[in-house]
Motif scaffolding. Structure first.
Motif, PDB file in Angstrom:
ATOM      1  N   TRP A   1      53.929  34.463  30.399  1.00 31.77           N
ATOM      2  CA  TRP A   1      54.167  35.907  30.523  1.00 31.77           C
ATOM      3  C   TRP A   1      52.937  36.617  31.093  1.00 31.77           C
ATOM      4  N   VAL A   2      51.755  36.259  30.574  1.00 30.20           N
ATOM      5  CA  VAL A   2      50.527  36.880  31.069  1.00 30.20           C
ATOM      6  C   VAL A   2      50.341  36.561  32.546  1.00 30.20           C
ATOM      7  N   LEU A   3      50.616  35.313  32.940  1.00 31.52           N
ATOM      8  CA  LEU A   3      50.465  34.920  34.339  1.00 31.52           C
ATOM      9  C   LEU A   3      51.380  35.735  35.238  1.00 31.52           C
ATOM     10  N   ARG A   4      52.638  35.901  34.841  1.00 30.84           N
ATOM     11  CA  ARG A   4      53.576  36.683  35.665  1.00 30.84           C
ATOM     12  C   ARG A   4      53.155  38.149  35.734  1.00 30.84           C
ATOM     13  N   GLU A   5      52.723  38.702  34.586  1.00 28.31           N
ATOM     14  CA  GLU A   5      52.292  40.096  34.571  1.00 28.31           C
ATOM     15  C   GLU A   5      51.078  40.298  35.485  1.00 28.31           C
ATOM     16  N   ALA A   6      50.108  39.382  35.406  1.00 28.57           N
ATOM     17  CA  ALA A   6      48.891  39.517  36.202  1.00 28.57           C
ATOM     18  C   ALA A   6      49.194  39.395  37.692  1.00 28.57           C
ATOM     19  N   CYS A   7      50.032  38.413  38.065  1.00 33.67           N
ATOM     20  CA  CYS A   7      50.373  38.246  39.488  1.00 33.67           C
ATOM     21  C   CYS A   7      51.136  39.458  40.005  1.00 33.67           C
ATOM     22  N   GLY A   8      52.062  39.952  39.188  1.00 39.57           N
ATOM     23  CA  GLY A   8      52.837  41.106  39.606  1.00 39.57           C
ATOM     24  C   GLY A   8      51.959  42.337  39.812  1.00 39.57           C
ATOM     25  N   GLN A   9      51.015  42.570  38.872  1.00 39.41           N
ATOM     26  CA  GLN A   9      50.144  43.731  38.993  1.00 39.41           C
ATOM     27  C   GLN A   9      49.229  43.604  40.209  1.00 39.41           C
ATOM     28  N   ALA A  10      48.702  42.401  40.422  1.00 39.85           N
ATOM     29  CA  ALA A  10      47.833  42.191  41.586  1.00 39.85           C
ATOM     30  C   ALA A  10      48.585  42.451  42.884  1.00 39.85           C
TER      31      ALA A  10
ATOM     32  N   GLN B   1      55.065  37.448  45.184  1.00 39.27           N
ATOM     33  CA  GLN B   1      54.661  37.472  46.602  1.00 39.27           C
ATOM     34  C   GLN B   1      53.154  37.720  46.718  1.00 39.27           C
ATOM     35  N   LEU B   2      52.398  36.955  45.917  1.00 33.24           N
ATOM     36  CA  LEU B   2      50.939  37.068  45.889  1.00 33.24           C
ATOM     37  C   LEU B   2      50.327  35.829  46.523  1.00 33.24           C
ATOM     38  N   ALA B   3      49.367  36.018  47.408  1.00 33.83           N
ATOM     39  CA  ALA B   3      48.679  34.886  48.044  1.00 33.83           C
ATOM     40  C   ALA B   3      47.911  34.095  46.984  1.00 33.83           C
ATOM     41  N   PRO B   4      47.969  32.737  47.009  1.00 29.39           N
ATOM     42  CA  PRO B   4      47.308  31.931  45.973  1.00 29.39           C
ATOM     43  C   PRO B   4      45.820  32.199  45.864  1.00 29.39           C
ATOM     44  N   GLU B   5      45.141  32.496  46.992  1.00 30.82           N
ATOM     45  CA  GLU B   5      43.689  32.678  46.943  1.00 30.82           C
ATOM     46  C   GLU B   5      43.290  33.947  46.194  1.00 30.82           C
ATOM     47  N   LYS B   6      44.253  34.809  45.878  1.00 32.38           N
ATOM     48  CA  LYS B   6      43.954  36.017  45.103  1.00 32.38           C
ATOM     49  C   LYS B   6      43.983  35.751  43.603  1.00 32.38           C
ATOM     50  N   LEU B   7      44.368  34.543  43.189  1.00 37.12           N
ATOM     51  CA  LEU B   7      44.466  34.215  41.761  1.00 37.12           C
ATOM     52  C   LEU B   7      43.384  33.208  41.393  1.00 37.12           C
TER      53      LEU B   7
ATOM     54  N   LEU C   1      47.793  45.307  45.834  1.00 38.48           N
ATOM     55  CA  LEU C   1      47.643  45.002  47.256  1.00 38.48           C
ATOM     56  C   LEU C   1      48.626  45.819  48.102  1.00 38.48           C
ATOM     57  N   LYS C   2      49.852  45.955  47.596  1.00 41.55           N
ATOM     58  CA  LYS C   2      50.856  46.718  48.333  1.00 41.55           C
ATOM     59  C   LYS C   2      50.453  48.186  48.433  1.00 41.55           C
TER      60      LYS C   2
ATOM     61  N   GLU D   1      55.256  44.087  22.351  1.00 45.36           N
ATOM     62  CA  GLU D   1      54.044  44.491  21.643  1.00 45.36           C
ATOM     63  C   GLU D   1      52.791  43.988  22.368  1.00 45.36           C
ATOM     64  N   LEU D   2      52.952  42.982  23.244  1.00 40.23           N
ATOM     65  CA  LEU D   2      51.813  42.442  23.988  1.00 40.23           C
ATOM     66  C   LEU D   2      51.602  43.252  25.260  1.00 40.23           C
ATOM     67  N   ARG D   3      50.382  43.382  25.666  1.00 34.35           N
ATOM     68  CA  ARG D   3      50.076  44.064  26.910  1.00 34.35           C
ATOM     69  C   ARG D   3      48.842  43.423  27.530  1.00 34.35           C
ATOM     70  N   VAL D   4      48.692  43.660  28.824  1.00 32.93           N
ATOM     71  CA  VAL D   4      47.565  43.109  29.572  1.00 32.93           C
ATOM     72  C   VAL D   4      46.615  44.239  29.935  1.00 32.93           C
ATOM     73  N   LEU D   5      45.346  44.103  29.529  1.00 33.38           N
ATOM     74  CA  LEU D   5      44.297  45.010  29.964  1.00 33.38           C
ATOM     75  C   LEU D   5      43.443  44.305  31.011  1.00 33.38           C
ATOM     76  N   TRP D   6      42.637  45.081  31.702  1.00 32.87           N
ATOM     77  CA  TRP D   6      41.856  44.531  32.817  1.00 32.87           C
ATOM     78  C   TRP D   6      40.381  44.889  32.654  1.00 32.87           C
ATOM     79  N   GLN D   7      39.516  43.869  32.668  1.00 34.61           N
ATOM     80  CA  GLN D   7      38.075  44.134  32.659  1.00 34.61           C
ATOM     81  C   GLN D   7      37.536  43.887  34.063  1.00 34.61           C
ATOM     82  N   PRO D   8      36.871  44.892  34.650  1.00 33.04           N
ATOM     83  CA  PRO D   8      36.383  44.733  36.026  1.00 33.04           C
ATOM     84  C   PRO D   8      35.343  43.621  36.146  1.00 33.04           C
ATOM     85  N   VAL D   9      35.415  42.900  37.256  1.00 30.64           N
ATOM     86  CA  VAL D   9      34.358  41.970  37.669  1.00 30.64           C
ATOM     87  C   VAL D   9      33.635  42.641  38.826  1.00 30.64           C
ATOM     88  N   VAL D  10      32.321  42.862  38.651  1.00 32.28           N
ATOM     89  CA  VAL D  10      31.590  43.709  39.606  1.00 32.28           C
ATOM     90  C   VAL D  10      30.430  42.960  40.240  1.00 32.28           C
ATOM     91  N   SER D  11      29.945  43.525  41.329  1.00 27.94           N
ATOM     92  CA  SER D  11      28.735  43.016  41.985  1.00 27.94           C
ATOM     93  C   SER D  11      27.515  43.545  41.241  1.00 27.94           C
TER      94      SER D  11
END
Length: 820
Positions: free
Chosen positions: A632-641, A680-686, A645-646, A578-588
């Protein structure tokens, strides 16, 4: 056959080895030698036997026949004996042809007797050979001593003559070249060319002049282009008309001296006070900044303990250095806030650091104590704190102050674990909008200042007055014993507010108020609910005709039921997807380009529909479910990121919120590392976002943050300015970014208080070299104001709400995608 007779001759036993292929001759020779007082150590008839006996017996001299018949060549055996043992060899032979003599001469024999010879001739030859060998051994010992001295001092020797072009080098010279020769020669020009400095080359060139002496430090260029420092001492010896000198590699010493000189410059010129202490924590040196800051001269503190003249010891201060040493913490660095004394007795706050200096035996030899006056930092902290928690117009507390005070009041348990009862009074001025619109904002501000003063005058010292904004005020009245006592308080407040106010307009102005009263814990058990309860009661008073008060009377059962439903639903939500992750853009803010995205958790209940995080996150933290949900949120976010990248999408970072409870758990950094490795996400991307409340949780959180920084993960302080984090603490944290809370951004264009706070946060971030992001940007006006503060990144509904991952991909540059 070996003879073991030992006869002393001239107070010394001389041991002789015979090498002769004719046994009769050998026995006769042995008999004659013994008659002369020599000891015959053995008789050999071949090269191999001769070498074996000499190796075993080590005689003083060997009598060698040249022609050993089938036993080999005596000259060859003599050469081996000379090379291996240095034992003197005397040839006894019947051959004197030039060829034989030439071959025998190559082995440098100590004598050459032609058979037959007289016994006294043999005796004299042996004695002279031994005398020559003794002189040679003395010379060898001197040479060995000289070589050992060169080795001990790691010296090289340089030599050159006036009439030759060669420069000979010997001794420790391996460091001069990439190879490691025992000795080699340079031409004079080649040798001088390797000396980098022209002045040194000139001085060495002039050594051939009478009385030429050079003592210098020179840069030498090796054949691999590396530069090393040589210390050279050379002198011209007139009698021999040559130059002899010694040199050694002093690169390490020169580098150490340079570092010491640099350290001395830092010590003398640093603006931070530095004191050098010995192993007993007594002052050995102090820099000029120490004298300028404290007024103590160097000679006045020499040999004294800092606790005796510098540190203001109070009951709340840290353990003194003297106590730390006694407690066994001598080799542990320490830093923290202290109060220091000047020579005139005045106090000043300081940030102090004590670093032990380890000696060769891994024991503390010295300490370096440094400190700086943090008065300006404390003042800035107080100003920012005041701006963050006080209303700029009236000086009363603001909404952030209200939230903090309410949390403190609700957490009090004065007796038997029961919460302390207190009241929240919500005040809204009646008719203020008319005065503000008619007479202008300046007049309205004067009226608000006067009303704030009247409210403060009618409160006890323990009560807290707050201005929420506009014409709304809130009062926290503590330690309420009887609810009926609030009636007289409300009546007095209504009377005080309705009194005319002279604003210098000729005619005084007058307003009234509507007051709502809610009690904790009777009417609500949380900050938000208590404010809502008081707000509802205020509207009830306003609906009843204004200029009056009303108590909250709604039941609390609905909230309790809701909390139970949320807790039970959360326990099921993870497994039921029932939980899901949405994404809010961070912009310039400059061009609206995508920089990254923040992962936001959403929950859709199968029966009640969407439930906001402000409702279920507090429940998750209270029940401990936040650990599993957060992982769970951390794994989902890293996986999506990683998938983005891929797919060829480019972005700086993805941000994930972390609760204080997660940070307090041991092994959190390891769980983050596992999530990164799994995706397989580089730490500097988190980037992990933590709240200021997390920083109040002690050393475990600090350790977790430093472990995360060591992984390469970025750290951001979310909702900065809404809590009570210390600037001293902020200086110690491995933070990369500050996020300006949406509460400060929302009224940037209207509220000078919020504008001042946002400006202060941006300036603080710039000073501390931190990145800054604004949250909740909803209008172009807010964007322009933030850009004017040099805030370059933002997120908010002006750009996009939180969206699904697929929808966010539309933000990425099309060229970033890989071709299908």
């Amino acid at each position: 056959m070996n003879a073991v007779i030992e006869v002393k001759s001239q107070n010394k036993t001389v041991r002789v080895q015979i090498v002769e292929d004719e046994r009769i001759v050998a026995l006769d020779l042995k008999f004659n030698l013994q008659q002369l007082g020599f000891v015959v150590t053995g008789m050999a008839n071949s090269e191999g036997e001769a070498l074996a006996q000499v190796r075993r017996e080590r005689p003083d001299v060997v009598l060698m026949d040249i022609n050993l018949g089938r036993g080999g060549d005596g000259i060859q055996a003599a050469q081996q004996l000379k090379d291996e043992f240095g034992v003197p060899v005397i040839f006894l032979t019947a051959y004197a042809e030039p060829e034989t003599l030439e071959r025998a001469g190559l082995s440098a024999p100590y004598g050459y007797l032609l058979k037959p010879f007289e016994l006294r001739e043999l005796n004299a030859t042996i004695r002279m050979a031994l005398a020559r060998r003794e002189v040679e051994q003395r010379t060898e010992r001197l040479e060995q001593r000289f070589r050992l001295a060169l080795d001990a001092a790691r010296l090289g020797v340089v030599e050159f003559h006036r009439n030759t072009d060669a420069v000979e080098l010997d001794g420790h010279i391996a460091h001069l070249m990439r190879s490691s020769p025992l000795g080699f020669k340079f031409s004079r020009d080649e040798f001088l060319a390797r000396l980098v400095e022209p002045a040194v080359r000139e001085r060495l060139s002039s050594l051939l002049l009478p009385g030429g002496v050079v003592h210098t430090l020179a840069l030498w260029q090796r054949d691999d282009e590396e530069l090393i420092w040589l210390e050279i001492h050379a002198c011209h010896f007139v009698d021999e008309d040559k130059v002899i000198g010694v040199f050694r590699d002093v690169t390490t010493q020169v580098n150490n001296e340079e570092r010491l000189q640099q350290a001395a410059v830092v010590f003398e010129s640093a603006t931070e006070a530095i004191v050098i202490l010995d192993g007993g924590y007594l002052v050995r040196a102090a820099n000029p900044a120490f004298t300028a800051l404290t007024g103590w001269a160097h000679h006045e503190v020499l040999g004294r303990h800092p606790d005796d003249f510098l540190h203001a010891k109070r009951s709340s201060d840290r353990m003194s250095a003297r106590e730390s040493l006694a407690a066994g913490a001598a080799a542990t660095p320490w830093h923290g806030d202290v109060y220091c004394l000047r020579r005139d007795g005045s106090l000043f706050p300081a940030w102090e650091h004590v670093a032990p200096v380890m000696g060769k035996e891994q024991e503390v030899s010295h300490y370096v104590l440094s400190f700086s006056d943090t008065s300006a930092l404390r003042d800035a902290e107080m100003k920012i704190h005041h701006l963050a928690f006080h209303d700029a117009l009236t000086g009363l507390g603001n909404r952030h102050h209200l939230n903090h005070c309410l949390r403190e009041c609700m957490n009090r348990r004065p007796s038997e674990g029961q919460p302390e009862k207190f009241a929240l009074i919500f005040i809204d001025l009646d008719g203020f909008k008319t005065i503000n619109d008619t007479l202008g904002h300046a007049v309205g501000d004067l009226l608000l200042i006067e009303i704030a003063a009247r409210l403060s005058n009618h409160l006890r010292s323990t009560d807290v007055p707050i201005r929420l904004g506009g014409d709304e005020f809130v009062l926290i009245l503590q330690s309420i014993q009887r609810p009926e006592d609030l009636i007289s308080v409300a009546d007095k407040l209504l009377v005080a507010i309705r009194q005319p106010v002279d604003l210098g307009l000729g005619e005084p102005v007058q307003v009234s108020a509507s007051i709502g009263i809610a009690l904790f814990p009777d009417h609500a058990g949380s900050v938000d609910d208590l404010i809502k309860a008081a707000d509802s009661a205020m509207y009830a008073a306003k609906a009843s005709g204004r200029d009056r008060y009303a108590f909250y009377s709604a039941a609390l059962s609905a909230r309790a039921v809701e909390r139970m439903q949320i807790e039970q639903g959360l326990r099921r939500a993870l497994g039921a997807q029932e939980l899901r992750v949405l994404w809010q853009p961070v912009v310039s803010l400059r061009d609206g380009g995508l920089l990254g995205a923040e992962a936001l958790l959403r929950w859709t209940h199968p029966e009640h529909g969407p439930i906001g995080p402000e409702r279920f996150i507090p429940v998750a933290e209270e029940t401990g479910l936040i650990d599993a949900i957060g992982d769970w949120v951390l794994r989902e976010a890293c996986g999506q990121a990683a998938r983005w990248l891929k797919a060829g999408f480019a972005f700086e970072r993805v941000a994930v919120n972390v609760s204080p409870r997660q940070l307090q758990h041991e092994g959190f950094a390891q769980r983050v590392e596992a999530a990164l490795q799994q995706a397989q996400l580089a730490p500097e991307k988190l980037e992990l976002e933590l709240t200021e409340s997390s920083l109040q949780s002690g050393d475990s959180v600090l350790r977790a943050l430093h472990a995360l920084r060591a992984l390469g993960v970025k750290l951001a302080l979310d909702d900065f300015g809404t809590g009570f984090s210390s600037l001293s603490m902020l200086k110690m944290l491995p933070i990369d970014r500050l996020k300006i809370d949406r509460g400060f951004v929302r009224d940037l264009a209207r509220d000078p208080n919020d504008l001042a706070i946002a400006r202060a946060i941006a300036a603080l971030a710039s000073t501390m070299d931190l990145a800054v992001t604004a949250e909740g940007v909803e209008t172009a006006e807010q964007r322009d104001i933030l850009l004017g503060m040099s805030v370059l990144e933002a997120q908010g509904w002006l750009y996009s709400p939180a969206v699904e991952a697929k929808e966010l991909e539309l933000w990425f540059e099309p060229v970033a995608k890989k071709p299908s």
